[in-house]
Motif scaffolding. Structure first.
Motif, PDB file in Angstrom:
ATOM      1  N   ALA A   1       0.840  -1.201   0.000  1.00  0.00           N
ATOM      2  CA  ALA A   1       0.000   0.000   0.000  1.00  0.00           C
ATOM      3  C   ALA A   1       0.876   1.253   0.000  1.00  0.00           C
ATOM      4  O   ALA A   1       2.029   1.221   0.442  1.00  0.00           O
ATOM      5  CB  ALA A   1      -0.913   0.004   1.222  1.00  0.00           C
ATOM      6  N   TYR A   2       0.310   2.343  -0.508  1.00  0.00           N
ATOM      7  CA  TYR A   2       1.003   3.637  -0.490  1.00  0.00           C
ATOM      8  C   TYR A   2       0.399   4.524   0.590  1.00  0.00           C
ATOM      9  O   TYR A   2      -0.780   4.360   0.964  1.00  0.00           O
ATOM     10  CB  TYR A   2       0.892   4.327  -1.844  1.00  0.00           C
ATOM     11  N   LEU A   3       1.198   5.478   1.080  1.00  0.00           N
ATOM     12  CA  LEU A   3       0.727   6.414   2.093  1.00  0.00           C
ATOM     13  C   LEU A   3       0.871   7.837   1.576  1.00  0.00           C
ATOM     14  O   LEU A   3       1.922   8.210   1.040  1.00  0.00           O
ATOM     15  CB  LEU A   3       1.497   6.256   3.401  1.00  0.00           C
ATOM     16  N   VAL A   4      -0.185   8.630   1.736  1.00  0.00           N
ATOM     17  CA  VAL A   4      -0.205  10.023   1.312  1.00  0.00           C
ATOM     18  C   VAL A   4      -0.721  10.879   2.456  1.00  0.00           C
ATOM     19  O   VAL A   4      -1.449  10.403   3.330  1.00  0.00           O
ATOM     20  CB  VAL A   4      -1.090  10.213   0.056  1.00  0.00           C
TER      21      VAL A   4
ATOM     22  N   ASP B   1      -0.564   0.224   8.029  1.00  0.00           N
ATOM     23  CA  ASP B   1      -1.173   0.669   9.285  1.00  0.00           C
ATOM     24  C   ASP B   1      -0.109   1.070  10.300  1.00  0.00           C
ATOM     25  O   ASP B   1      -0.261   2.072  11.011  1.00  0.00           O
ATOM     26  CB  ASP B   1      -2.062  -0.444   9.870  1.00  0.00           C
ATOM     27  N   GLU B   2       0.972   0.302  10.354  1.00  0.00           N
ATOM     28  CA  GLU B   2       2.045   0.624  11.293  1.00  0.00           C
ATOM     29  C   GLU B   2       2.744   1.928  10.901  1.00  0.00           C
ATOM     30  O   GLU B   2       3.030   2.772  11.764  1.00  0.00           O
ATOM     31  CB  GLU B   2       3.056  -0.526  11.333  1.00  0.00           C
TER      32      GLU B   2
ATOM     33  N   THR C   1      -2.102  16.960   8.171  1.00  0.00           N
ATOM     34  CA  THR C   1      -3.032  16.818   9.291  1.00  0.00           C
ATOM     35  C   THR C   1      -3.571  15.395   9.400  1.00  0.00           C
ATOM     36  O   THR C   1      -4.148  15.030  10.420  1.00  0.00           O
ATOM     37  CB  THR C   1      -4.227  17.778   9.148  1.00  0.00           C
ATOM     38  N   ASP C   2      -3.389  14.604   8.361  1.00  0.00           N
ATOM     39  CA  ASP C   2      -3.828  13.207   8.388  1.00  0.00           C
ATOM     40  C   ASP C   2      -3.023  12.431   7.359  1.00  0.00           C
ATOM     41  O   ASP C   2      -2.453  13.012   6.428  1.00  0.00           O
ATOM     42  CB  ASP C   2      -5.328  13.102   8.090  1.00  0.00           C
ATOM     43  N   ILE C   3      -2.992  11.123   7.521  1.00  0.00           N
ATOM     44  CA  ILE C   3      -2.301  10.228   6.598  1.00  0.00           C
ATOM     45  C   ILE C   3      -3.315   9.215   6.074  1.00  0.00           C
ATOM     46  O   ILE C   3      -4.042   8.590   6.852  1.00  0.00           O
ATOM     47  CB  ILE C   3      -1.128   9.498   7.278  1.00  0.00           C
ATOM     48  N   HIS C   4      -3.362   9.081   4.748  1.00  0.00           N
ATOM     49  CA  HIS C   4      -4.307   8.170   4.110  1.00  0.00           C
ATOM     50  C   HIS C   4      -3.560   6.980   3.508  1.00  0.00           C
ATOM     51  O   HIS C   4      -2.459   7.147   2.957  1.00  0.00           O
ATOM     52  CB  HIS C   4      -5.083   8.884   3.005  1.00  0.00           C
ATOM     53  N   ILE C   5      -4.155   5.816   3.598  1.00  0.00           N
ATOM     54  CA  ILE C   5      -3.597   4.602   3.013  1.00  0.00           C
ATOM     55  C   ILE C   5      -4.293   4.341   1.683  1.00  0.00           C
ATOM     56  O   ILE C   5      -5.525   4.365   1.606  1.00  0.00           O
ATOM     57  CB  ILE C   5      -3.777   3.398   3.956  1.00  0.00           C
ATOM     58  N   VAL C   6      -3.507   4.085   0.649  1.00  0.00           N
ATOM     59  CA  VAL C   6      -4.049   3.856  -0.693  1.00  0.00           C
ATOM     60  C   VAL C   6      -3.636   2.452  -1.131  1.00  0.00           C
ATOM     61  O   VAL C   6      -2.468   2.189  -1.401  1.00  0.00           O
ATOM     62  CB  VAL C   6      -3.526   4.897  -1.703  1.00  0.00           C
TER      63      VAL C   6
ATOM     64  N   GLY D   1       6.718  16.413 -11.644  1.00  0.00           N
ATOM     65  CA  GLY D   1       7.117  15.708 -10.442  1.00  0.00           C
ATOM     66  C   GLY D   1       8.172  14.669 -10.760  1.00  0.00           C
ATOM     67  O   GLY D   1       8.069  13.957 -11.758  1.00  0.00           O
ATOM     68  N   LEU D   2       9.201  14.587  -9.926  1.00  0.00           N
ATOM     69  CA  LEU D   2      10.216  13.544 -10.027  1.00  0.00           C
ATOM     70  C   LEU D   2      10.032  12.627  -8.823  1.00  0.00           C
ATOM     71  O   LEU D   2      10.389  12.985  -7.694  1.00  0.00           O
ATOM     72  CB  LEU D   2      11.612  14.160 -10.043  1.00  0.00           C
ATOM     73  N   LEU D   3       9.433  11.471  -9.072  1.00  0.00           N
ATOM     74  CA  LEU D   3       9.022  10.580  -7.983  1.00  0.00           C
ATOM     75  C   LEU D   3       9.991   9.421  -7.817  1.00  0.00           C
ATOM     76  O   LEU D   3      10.363   8.761  -8.778  1.00  0.00           O
ATOM     77  CB  LEU D   3       7.612  10.036  -8.229  1.00  0.00           C
ATOM     78  N   LYS D   4      10.350   9.188  -6.565  1.00  0.00           N
ATOM     79  CA  LYS D   4      11.189   8.057  -6.183  1.00  0.00           C
ATOM     80  C   LYS D   4      10.362   7.145  -5.271  1.00  0.00           C
ATOM     81  O   LYS D   4       9.887   7.579  -4.219  1.00  0.00           O
ATOM     82  CB  LYS D   4      12.434   8.544  -5.442  1.00  0.00           C
ATOM     83  N   ARG D   5      10.191   5.892  -5.685  1.00  0.00           N
ATOM     84  CA  ARG D   5       9.466   4.958  -4.821  1.00  0.00           C
ATOM     85  C   ARG D   5      10.376   4.503  -3.691  1.00  0.00           C
ATOM     86  O   ARG D   5      11.466   3.989  -3.927  1.00  0.00           O
ATOM     87  CB  ARG D   5       8.961   3.748  -5.604  1.00  0.00           C
ATOM     88  N   VAL D   6       9.931   4.712  -2.451  1.00  0.00           N
ATOM     89  CA  VAL D   6      10.690   4.313  -1.269  1.00  0.00           C
ATOM     90  C   VAL D   6       9.794   3.426  -0.413  1.00  0.00           C
ATOM     91  O   VAL D   6       8.639   3.756  -0.148  1.00  0.00           O
ATOM     92  CB  VAL D   6      11.178   5.543  -0.473  1.00  0.00           C
ATOM     93  N   THR D   7      10.319   2.284   0.001  1.00  0.00           N
ATOM     94  CA  THR D   7       9.502   1.269   0.668  1.00  0.00           C
ATOM     95  C   THR D   7       9.999   0.990   2.071  1.00  0.00           C
ATOM     96  O   THR D   7      11.199   0.766   2.291  1.00  0.00           O
ATOM     97  CB  THR D   7       9.509  -0.037  -0.150  1.00  0.00           C
ATOM     98  N   GLY D   8       9.067   0.994   3.023  1.00  0.00           N
ATOM     99  CA  GLY D   8       9.399   0.722   4.408  1.00  0.00           C
ATOM    100  C   GLY D   8       9.301  -0.749   4.759  1.00  0.00           C
ATOM    101  O   GLY D   8       8.805  -1.571   3.983  1.00  0.00           O
ATOM    102  N   ARG D   9       9.755  -1.068   5.955  1.00  0.00           N
ATOM    103  CA  ARG D   9       9.709  -2.454   6.428  1.00  0.00           C
ATOM    104  C   ARG D   9       8.447  -2.747   7.226  1.00  0.00           C
ATOM    105  O   ARG D   9       8.208  -3.884   7.627  1.00  0.00           O
ATOM    106  CB  ARG D   9      10.941  -2.751   7.288  1.00  0.00           C
TER     107      ARG D   9
END
Length: 240
Positions: A109-112, A192-193, A211-216, A180-188
């Motif tokens: 999932a992505y986070l925005v 939700d975490e 003010t908030d973080i959405h999961i996509v 936009g110059l986008l770099k995909r960066v992935t967490g461990r």
């Protein structure tokens, strides 16, 4: 090759690298309309207390060859950028370029983030990113893409770039005068975490940009408050 988003006439181009140098350049739009720009920005500041007129960088020319973008940027003020963005005049020879951390969780999932009401992009939903500044220019007059990416990610989420796995290259997403110059960066961590971690960091900030973080997780999570470049990147990524 470029691909079109179904949401808008934007296109995505895979890049191996990008090289942008600072050079002197006269932006006639900013000079010829300076009084209108000042009035416009004063109104914006009266509505959004977090907006201030700092120095920023815009792109004035670029070309892509052999999967490498080479271009030049120039210095102007944020008031001129806001007026250009809000009025969208015909071609002024300038592009609003920005480096973007396309933050992905270990589960795919992505986070925005949702921009705060006192920011220039109030209510919009973005990946972590920011307007380039003169401090992003390094040795030899080159724009430091990785440094800008690192700073904006840390400021807006509290996450160090070194904690994430960065995909090679970049995805350029162009929507008219926006690049936009986008770099995909992935967490461990899972989405939700990661969301909870970022929200905890935001709660400690006096004036957080988000003010908030959405999961996509898929197309059903797309939101009309997302700018076209975000939607285009996500659609492109889901097709891969």
């Amino acid at each position: 090759m470029a691909s079109s988003s179904s949401a808008s006439k934007v296109y995505v181009v895979a890049l191996d690298d990008a090289e942008i140098l600072l050079e002197p350049w006269t932006w006639r739009f900013a000079l010829d309309r300076r009084d209108e720009i000042a009035h416009h920005f004063a109104k914006l500041q009266s509505e959004r207390s977090g907006v201030w007129n700092g120095r920023v960088l815009l792109l004035n020319r670029y070309a892509i060859r052999d999967r490498v973008l080479r271009g030049a940027c120039f210095e102007t003020n944020f008031a001129s950028l806001c007026a250009w963005r809000d009025w969208m005049p015909p071609d002024t020879g300038a592009y609003n370029f920005f480096v973007v951390a396309a933050l992905q969780a270990a589960d795919g999932a992505y986070l925005v983030g949702e921009m705060a009401s006192d920011t220039a992009a109030a209510g919009r939903i973005y990946f972590p990113c920011g307007t380039p500044e003169p401090d992003d220019i390094g040795a030899g007059g080159a724009f430091d893409l990785a440094g800008n990416l690192r700073r904006e990610l840390l400021e807006e989420t509290g996450i160090e770039l070194t904690e994430l796995a960065a995909a090679p290259g970049w995805n350029l997403v162009r929507d008219h005068g926006f690049i936009g110059l986008l770099k995909r960066v992935t967490g461990r961590q899972t989405a939700d975490e990661l969301r909870q971690r970022i929200l905890s960091n935001l709660a400690q900030q006096t004036r957080p940009e988000f003010t908030d973080i959405h999961i996509v997780r898929g197309p059903a999570d797309l939101d009309p408050r997302m700018p076209p470049f975000v939607v285009a990147f996500l659609e492109h990524a889901w097709r891969q």
